[in-house]
Scaffold this active site. Sequence first.
Site, PDB file in Angstrom:
ATOM      1  N   TRP A 289       4.231  -2.472   9.616  1.00  0.00           N
ATOM      2  CA  TRP A 289       5.281  -2.240   9.369  1.00  0.00           C
ATOM      3  C   TRP A 289       5.765  -0.601  10.100  1.00  0.00           C
ATOM      4  O   TRP A 289       6.732  -0.164  10.160  1.00  0.00           O
ATOM      5  CB  TRP A 289       5.374  -1.632   7.956  1.00  0.00           C
ATOM      6  CG  TRP A 289       4.435  -0.455   7.466  1.00  0.00           C
ATOM      7  CD1 TRP A 289       3.070  -0.506   7.906  1.00  0.00           C
ATOM      8  CD2 TRP A 289       4.736   0.586   6.611  1.00  0.00           C
ATOM      9  NE1 TRP A 289       2.674   0.828   7.322  1.00  0.00           N
ATOM     10  CE2 TRP A 289       3.586   1.289   6.627  1.00  0.00           C
ATOM     11  CE3 TRP A 289       5.973   1.039   6.000  1.00  0.00           C
ATOM     12  CZ2 TRP A 289       3.496   2.440   5.726  1.00  0.00           C
ATOM     13  CZ3 TRP A 289       5.766   2.174   5.314  1.00  0.00           C
ATOM     14  CH2 TRP A 289       4.547   2.981   5.007  1.00  0.00           C
ATOM     15  N   ASP A 290       4.563  -0.298  11.018  1.00  0.00           N
ATOM     16  CA  ASP A 290       4.772   0.911  11.777  1.00  0.00           C
ATOM     17  C   ASP A 290       6.035   0.927  12.718  1.00  0.00           C
ATOM     18  O   ASP A 290       6.470   1.936  13.093  1.00  0.00           O
ATOM     19  CB  ASP A 290       3.496   1.033  12.809  1.00  0.00           C
ATOM     20  CG  ASP A 290       2.168   0.977  11.993  1.00  0.00           C
ATOM     21  OD1 ASP A 290       2.188   0.341  10.716  1.00  0.00           O
ATOM     22  OD2 ASP A 290       1.154   1.615  12.501  1.00  0.00           O
ATOM     23  N   GLU A 418      -2.384   3.222   0.313  1.00  0.00           N
ATOM     24  CA  GLU A 418      -3.513   2.198   0.233  1.00  0.00           C
ATOM     25  C   GLU A 418      -4.728   2.705  -0.617  1.00  0.00           C
ATOM     26  O   GLU A 418      -5.643   2.106  -0.828  1.00  0.00           O
ATOM     27  CB  GLU A 418      -3.807   1.959   1.732  1.00  0.00           C
ATOM     28  CG  GLU A 418      -2.940   1.124   2.456  1.00  0.00           C
ATOM     29  CD  GLU A 418      -3.136   0.638   3.937  1.00  0.00           C
ATOM     30  OE1 GLU A 418      -4.267   1.269   4.277  1.00  0.00           O
ATOM     31  OE2 GLU A 418      -2.455   0.086   4.606  1.00  0.00           O
ATOM     32  N   LYS A 530      -3.810   8.199   0.058  1.00  0.00           N
ATOM     33  CA  LYS A 530      -3.963   8.232   1.450  1.00  0.00           C
ATOM     34  C   LYS A 530      -2.930   8.778   2.020  1.00  0.00           C
ATOM     35  O   LYS A 530      -3.138   9.425   3.074  1.00  0.00           O
ATOM     36  CB  LYS A 530      -4.435   6.720   1.958  1.00  0.00           C
ATOM     37  CG  LYS A 530      -5.059   6.663   3.294  1.00  0.00           C
ATOM     38  CD  LYS A 530      -5.116   5.188   3.321  1.00  0.00           C
ATOM     39  CE  LYS A 530      -5.638   5.157   4.957  1.00  0.00           C
ATOM     40  NZ  LYS A 530      -5.796   3.538   5.306  1.00  0.00           N
ATOM     41  N   GLN A 531      -1.677   8.687   1.755  1.00  0.00           N
ATOM     42  CA  GLN A 531      -0.734   8.855   2.628  1.00  0.00           C
ATOM     43  C   GLN A 531       0.556   8.878   2.091  1.00  0.00           C
ATOM     44  O   GLN A 531       0.571   8.808   0.618  1.00  0.00           O
ATOM     45  CB  GLN A 531      -0.431   7.895   3.781  1.00  0.00           C
ATOM     46  CG  GLN A 531      -0.217   6.563   3.059  1.00  0.00           C
ATOM     47  CD  GLN A 531      -0.367   5.240   3.989  1.00  0.00           C
ATOM     48  OE1 GLN A 531      -1.604   4.889   4.100  1.00  0.00           O
ATOM     49  NE2 GLN A 531       0.468   4.805   4.912  1.00  0.00           N
TER      50      GLN A 531
END
Length: 829
Positions: A289-290, A418, A530-531
């Site tokens: 998806w980046d 994640e 995580k993000q």
Amino acid sequence: MTVDGEPFDMYHAEAKVEQYYRQLNLKEGTLTRELVWTSPKGKKLKLETLRMVPLDENRKNVYVQEYVVTPLSENIDSIVIQSEMNGKVTNKPQSKDPRVGAGFTGQVLKMKRRAAQDPKYSFIESRTTCSNLSLMCGMANTMTYDDKVVEPDCSEIDEQAIRHEFTIPVHKKKDAKIVLRKYVVYVSTQCFRDEEKSEGDCSEYVEKTASKVLKQTMSVDFSKLLDEQKVFLANYYETATIDIKGDDMLQQGLRFNIFHLLQAVGRDGITNVGAKGISGEGYNGHYFWDTEIYILPFFLYSRPDIARNLVQFRVGTLDKARQRAQELGGIKKGALYPWRTIHGDECSAYFPAGTAQLHINADIAWAFKQYMEATDDTELLIHGGAEMILEMARFWLEYGNWSPAGHFQINCVTGPDEYTCLVNNNYYTNIMVQDALSYAVDIAYQLRYEHGAAYEQLCSKISLDESELNEMKKAADKMYLPYDKYIGVHPQDDSFLQKKPWDFENTPADKYPLLMNFHYLVIYKFKVLKQADLVLALLLQSDKFTENEKKVNFDYYEPLTTHDSSLSTAVYSVVAAEIGYYQKAYNYFKCTARMDLDNIHNNSQHGIHTACMAGTWMCVVRGFAGFSVYNNVVHLNPYLPQEWKGYSFKLTYKGAVLKVEVNSKTVVYTCVNGGRINFVHGNTQKIYLKKGRSKEVLLKDKFEDLTTLNFDSVVIDLDAAIPTIQQCHFESWREVLTTFFEQKLDIKNCGLNSGFTVNDYLKDLRNQIASHRFAGMYYFLALQTAQQPTRKEAVPREINSPTRSQNAGCAVTHDCRSGQHRATEKERA
């Protein structure tokens, strides 16, 4: 290379290396190296190498190298140089780092055959182990010594390698240059569209193509190839670069990232962008998806032609997405794109952090919507784009469900974070799906009214009827988007707020990233990210949140985020800039801009981080410059980071190119190309520019975020808070003036000191006030106020130091190198 029988070895204990220098020239697109080497027996020479991978799409299969050897001592008789093409290549050993991906063991490319058309041209064909893709590598070499042509002695063919060997009799002559130029081409079956392939004669096909490209390349002067690269890069940087004044290190990071993005991106509609580019084996070259969320926006507003090819890749793999949806079982209609892929097949091995990230569908829809707003590419919409959007929308109707309360829900998914997997109603997923469903209905109606024949053809092809569109609209309207009224935030998912917070205070720096030190089942139990997850929703669906909602959610989720993913800091930077946390925005930007140059995550050896690199552009353009597009209207609201003197960049929108130059006091907008561009500055001022016209606008004063600033003192205005302020002022001024006049007037005699007039005293008083002689009266006023409260509310309310979870205005900073959070200990009253 051997020198009188001694092999060239930089690491030989008795050899000596001097003047070593290596440079990646971002302007010319070359990697050069220079060194002086002395052999164990005292043979001295200079070696200069140049490598270049042409970036022009017309030479995308080519690689060239120049190898220049200059003897520096008169004791050398001969030099032997071998140029090799080795088919026996293995990947690095599999790493325990899950960020690297599943490593291959042994030799992945199996050599099928070798071929030498003549002494100059040699070829090796290899095939991949599982997918049976064919790769043909061709090599040719030329050599001169002292400007005279040298022919190869032999072309050795080993079991899996081919070598061209040149022997140069130097005869103790120094300073005469040996120049080897190596030309290499790579051609694979993936480089061509399906209709152009033929499995029966695949080997012959790729060999003929490789031979043709190799000979064409050798017919071009070497210096011309270098010049072509310079011109191509100059044209690319013309619209892609960002120039900043005030920080050379960050400028270097920006240019390094922008160069790598071009080097990594596929520009043929068949290839895409690997998460690690083409610089390492991490993630096995897979696409994520980046591309849609981070990389495509950069190209969309700098090189929309490249963005189109990235969108075309998804359109071209729609059939495999349909197959993938069927593989889940129970899904009758629709398409689900793979979480990680190369050809369109799902390559993810760990489904909780792979296939379960169903938001990939919504991410692709969001990117397509951005693309259409910026380009009005009706052709792509008609030829595959609308079909893709509608098929992805169908999937959500199949996968989601209606709750007893009448909400449309999406259960058992993993959002961007994640460290939180297989949850119900991930907020990011739900709000992105809501947008995707609404957009699917919008483009269906757009096609119906503007391109009726194309719409009828599409409906017939995929059996689309009006009831499905109504169901999509209903699901979008009734999408479940929860809100917790007790703490005033949107829950990341149904269970997130009920989890125990991670013990950040007692987690040492060497335990980050968490995924390298704790089992996932342990991490999943805690309230830790995580993000960016919900904060990413604040960015991508910015117009659906008020500024206060953004602040409250940002303040809640930021302290819980480890930024263990390289995708995180860019998002936090942009949102911090939007809500006025300018210092935080800048700090996060610094981590983003030099992620790979400084190896901040300690894994750049596995490949660069392409999404993070594109995130650098997001930080400046979307964050600092306030760029956004809402309802086909461009908005800009720039500010200047206090560390800089200025910055500039260009935006391409609907064929027009807008240059934005931000200075200390003003911003200058110039339409440098295209027809005209209309946009809004600062949320209120509409600006219309034709080609060649400029408009200079004053920058708005922006109040800095106090919790992130370094300052020496604070001046507090108490007038509005103190009920007895008039009496306090009177007492303070009487104290000050009494002291002054006692010094200047002879009270006992009720007269003036000799030699002075009243005007002299008043002038002296003004001068003393102007020179801050009476600055102490403000401190006196504060003391008087604290001693004389008349009502309870007149006493300033004590503000306790906020906890990590409350983050009530607390200045929380993040050390992206260690992954640790630390809260500053500022007293505030």
